[in-house]
Design an enzyme around this catalytic site. Sequence first.
Site, PDB file in Angstrom:
ATOM      1  N   HIS A  46     -50.243  81.400  29.854  1.00 37.23           N
ATOM      2  CA  HIS A  46     -50.621  81.073  28.422  1.00 37.23           C
ATOM      3  C   HIS A  46     -51.064  79.420  28.467  1.00 37.23           C
ATOM      4  O   HIS A  46     -51.815  78.991  27.532  1.00 37.23           O
ATOM      5  CB  HIS A  46     -50.405  81.424  27.741  1.00 37.23           C
ATOM      6  CG  HIS A  46     -50.426  82.849  28.000  1.00 37.23           C
ATOM      7  ND1 HIS A  46     -49.145  84.007  28.305  1.00 37.23           N
ATOM      8  CD2 HIS A  46     -51.162  84.262  27.187  1.00 37.23           C
ATOM      9  CE1 HIS A  46     -49.716  85.394  27.977  1.00 37.23           C
ATOM     10  NE2 HIS A  46     -50.829  85.559  27.486  1.00 37.23           N
ATOM     11  N   VAL A 173     -39.337  80.850  16.409  1.00 40.14           N
ATOM     12  CA  VAL A 173     -40.624  81.555  16.978  1.00 40.14           C
ATOM     13  C   VAL A 173     -40.600  82.536  17.596  1.00 40.14           C
ATOM     14  O   VAL A 173     -40.208  82.526  18.922  1.00 40.14           O
ATOM     15  CB  VAL A 173     -41.267  80.494  17.264  1.00 40.14           C
ATOM     16  CG1 VAL A 173     -42.534  81.154  17.776  1.00 40.14           C
ATOM     17  CG2 VAL A 173     -41.228  79.251  16.558  1.00 40.14           C
ATOM     18  N   ASP A 175     -42.672  85.679  19.871  1.00 40.41           N
ATOM     19  CA  ASP A 175     -44.018  85.729  20.275  1.00 40.41           C
ATOM     20  C   ASP A 175     -43.727  86.707  21.429  1.00 40.41           C
ATOM     21  O   ASP A 175     -43.318  85.721  22.395  1.00 40.41           O
ATOM     22  CB  ASP A 175     -44.725  83.737  21.033  1.00 40.41           C
ATOM     23  CG  ASP A 175     -45.976  84.109  21.584  1.00 40.41           C
ATOM     24  OD1 ASP A 175     -46.260  85.357  21.575  1.00 40.41           O
ATOM     25  OD2 ASP A 175     -46.157  83.062  22.059  1.00 40.41           O
ATOM     26  N   MET A 176     -44.858  87.949  20.472  1.00 41.07           N
ATOM     27  CA  MET A 176     -44.059  88.900  21.887  1.00 41.07           C
ATOM     28  C   MET A 176     -45.207  89.571  21.951  1.00 41.07           C
ATOM     29  O   MET A 176     -46.568  90.094  20.846  1.00 41.07           O
ATOM     30  CB  MET A 176     -43.259  89.155  21.825  1.00 41.07           C
ATOM     31  CG  MET A 176     -43.284  90.055  20.380  1.00 41.07           C
ATOM     32  SD  MET A 176     -42.282  91.428  20.043  1.00 41.07           S
ATOM     33  CE  MET A 176     -42.786  93.406  20.286  1.00 41.07           C
ATOM     34  N   TRP A 227     -42.448 104.795  22.578  1.00 38.38           N
ATOM     35  CA  TRP A 227     -43.893 105.058  21.538  1.00 38.38           C
ATOM     36  C   TRP A 227     -43.516 104.355  19.975  1.00 38.38           C
ATOM     37  O   TRP A 227     -44.755 104.711  19.390  1.00 38.38           O
ATOM     38  CB  TRP A 227     -43.529 106.847  21.067  1.00 38.38           C
ATOM     39  CG  TRP A 227     -41.475 106.369  21.185  1.00 38.38           C
ATOM     40  CD1 TRP A 227     -41.351 107.033  19.839  1.00 38.38           C
ATOM     41  CD2 TRP A 227     -40.416 107.573  21.518  1.00 38.38           C
ATOM     42  NE1 TRP A 227     -39.756 106.680  20.549  1.00 38.38           N
ATOM     43  CE2 TRP A 227     -39.407 107.132  21.258  1.00 38.38           C
ATOM     44  CE3 TRP A 227     -40.735 107.854  23.366  1.00 38.38           C
ATOM     45  CZ2 TRP A 227     -38.025 107.704  21.926  1.00 38.38           C
ATOM     46  CZ3 TRP A 227     -39.822 107.346  23.998  1.00 38.38           C
ATOM     47  CH2 TRP A 227     -38.014 107.795  23.101  1.00 38.38           C
ATOM     48  N   GLY A 306     -37.557  81.357  20.706  1.00 37.77           N
ATOM     49  CA  GLY A 306     -38.189  80.980  21.134  1.00 37.77           C
ATOM     50  C   GLY A 306     -36.896  79.149  20.948  1.00 37.77           C
ATOM     51  O   GLY A 306     -37.012  77.866  21.601  1.00 37.77           O
TER      52      GLY A 306
END
Length: 338
Positions: A46, A173, A175-176, A227, A306
Site C-alpha cells: 500500500h 496500531v 491495521d487489518m 463467517w 504495530g
Amino acid sequence: MMLTITSQEMKDVLYALFKKYEFTESKANLLADVFTQNTLYGINSHGINRVPYFIETVKKGIVKIDKEAKKVEAFGNIERWDGNQGSGIINAVTCTNRAIALAKKGGMGLVALRNTNHWMRGGYYGWQAANENCIAILFTNTKPNMPAWGGKENRIGNNPFVVSIPRKEGHIVLDMALSQFSFGKINDYKLKGEQLPYLGGWDEDHNLSRNPEKILKTEKGLPVGYWKGSAFSIVLDMIATLLSAGNSTYKIGLSEYETAISQIYLCIYPEIFPDKALQQTLLNEIINYTHDTAPNKDGKMTYYPGERSLNAMKHNIKDGMNVNAEIWQKVLSILKEQ
C-alpha cells in the site's frame, strides 16, 4: 529482484511525479510523504507498489486532482463530509485531522465521509491520530471482493479496519483488512513468486487456495474468521453507509471502478481523564503480559499491533527500503513519460 533506496530518494521522485500530474505543491508533498511512509513502515503493498495504480486512477479521472473533502452537515461532535471524489489519501488526512480536533474539543469526534477514493494504507491515519494523543477507530467499505459466508459470488468488501492507541514507548496500531490477506499483500506474494502461507481465497473452481495468481484472477478473498469476518464486513458497511449517507458496497460494485466509497473516522481524546500516567501503565501491563510467553517456534516472539511496523521503520531508516525493481522502474518510466 529487489532494490534498496532511501526514503528521501523515494519521496523526491514521488513529489516530482505528482507535480507532473498537476497536484498542487502541498498536495504533491503530502501524497509523496504518505506513499513513502507506507513503504518505510514495510507496507510496500500500500506504498510504492500502489503508485502506478494511483496514477492510472488520476489519468482515468477517477481521482479528481482539483477536488477535496468538504463538510456538508454537523450534529454536535458528529459531522458528515463529502469527498467529491478527490484523492482518498488527502481526504483521509483531512478527515482524521477534523476528528482529532473534535475529540480534543469535546472528548470524542466522528467524521463520516462519502464519495471518496482508496485511502491506500489505513494505518497511516491511525499513526496520525496516535501522534496527536488520540485513540482512533477508522474503517472504510470497498467494492464487493469476498463472498458472504455460504455464497459463491462476491457480495461483501474486505473493508479495512484500523484501531490506534497512543503510547509513549510506541503506539499500538491495528491495521487489518477483513480478508485473510489484503489484495495488495496477495499481489506482494505474486511479485515474489511465492504461495500464501495460509489459505487466502477461492480459485475459479471455487476451491480455497494459497495461489496468489488464482485468487487475484477471481478477486474472491477469504473473510477472516470465515463467517465471523463475513458478518463483521456487513456491519461495518452498514455503519459507514448510514452515517455518511453514502454508497454501500452494493452501490460501489455497480461502477466499473472502485470509487465514491464511504468511510468513518472516530477519535477519542483520553487526556480528558486526569490519569495519563495510569493509562500508560495499564497499556504496558497488557503488552508485557503478551510478550512474556514461550514462543511456539525457536526464534519467534509475540508482538502487539504495530510493533513489527515500528521495527521495520527503524530498520528501513538505517539500512534503506527494499522495493521491487520492476515496480520502481515502472514509477520512473511514468515520471519520464511525455
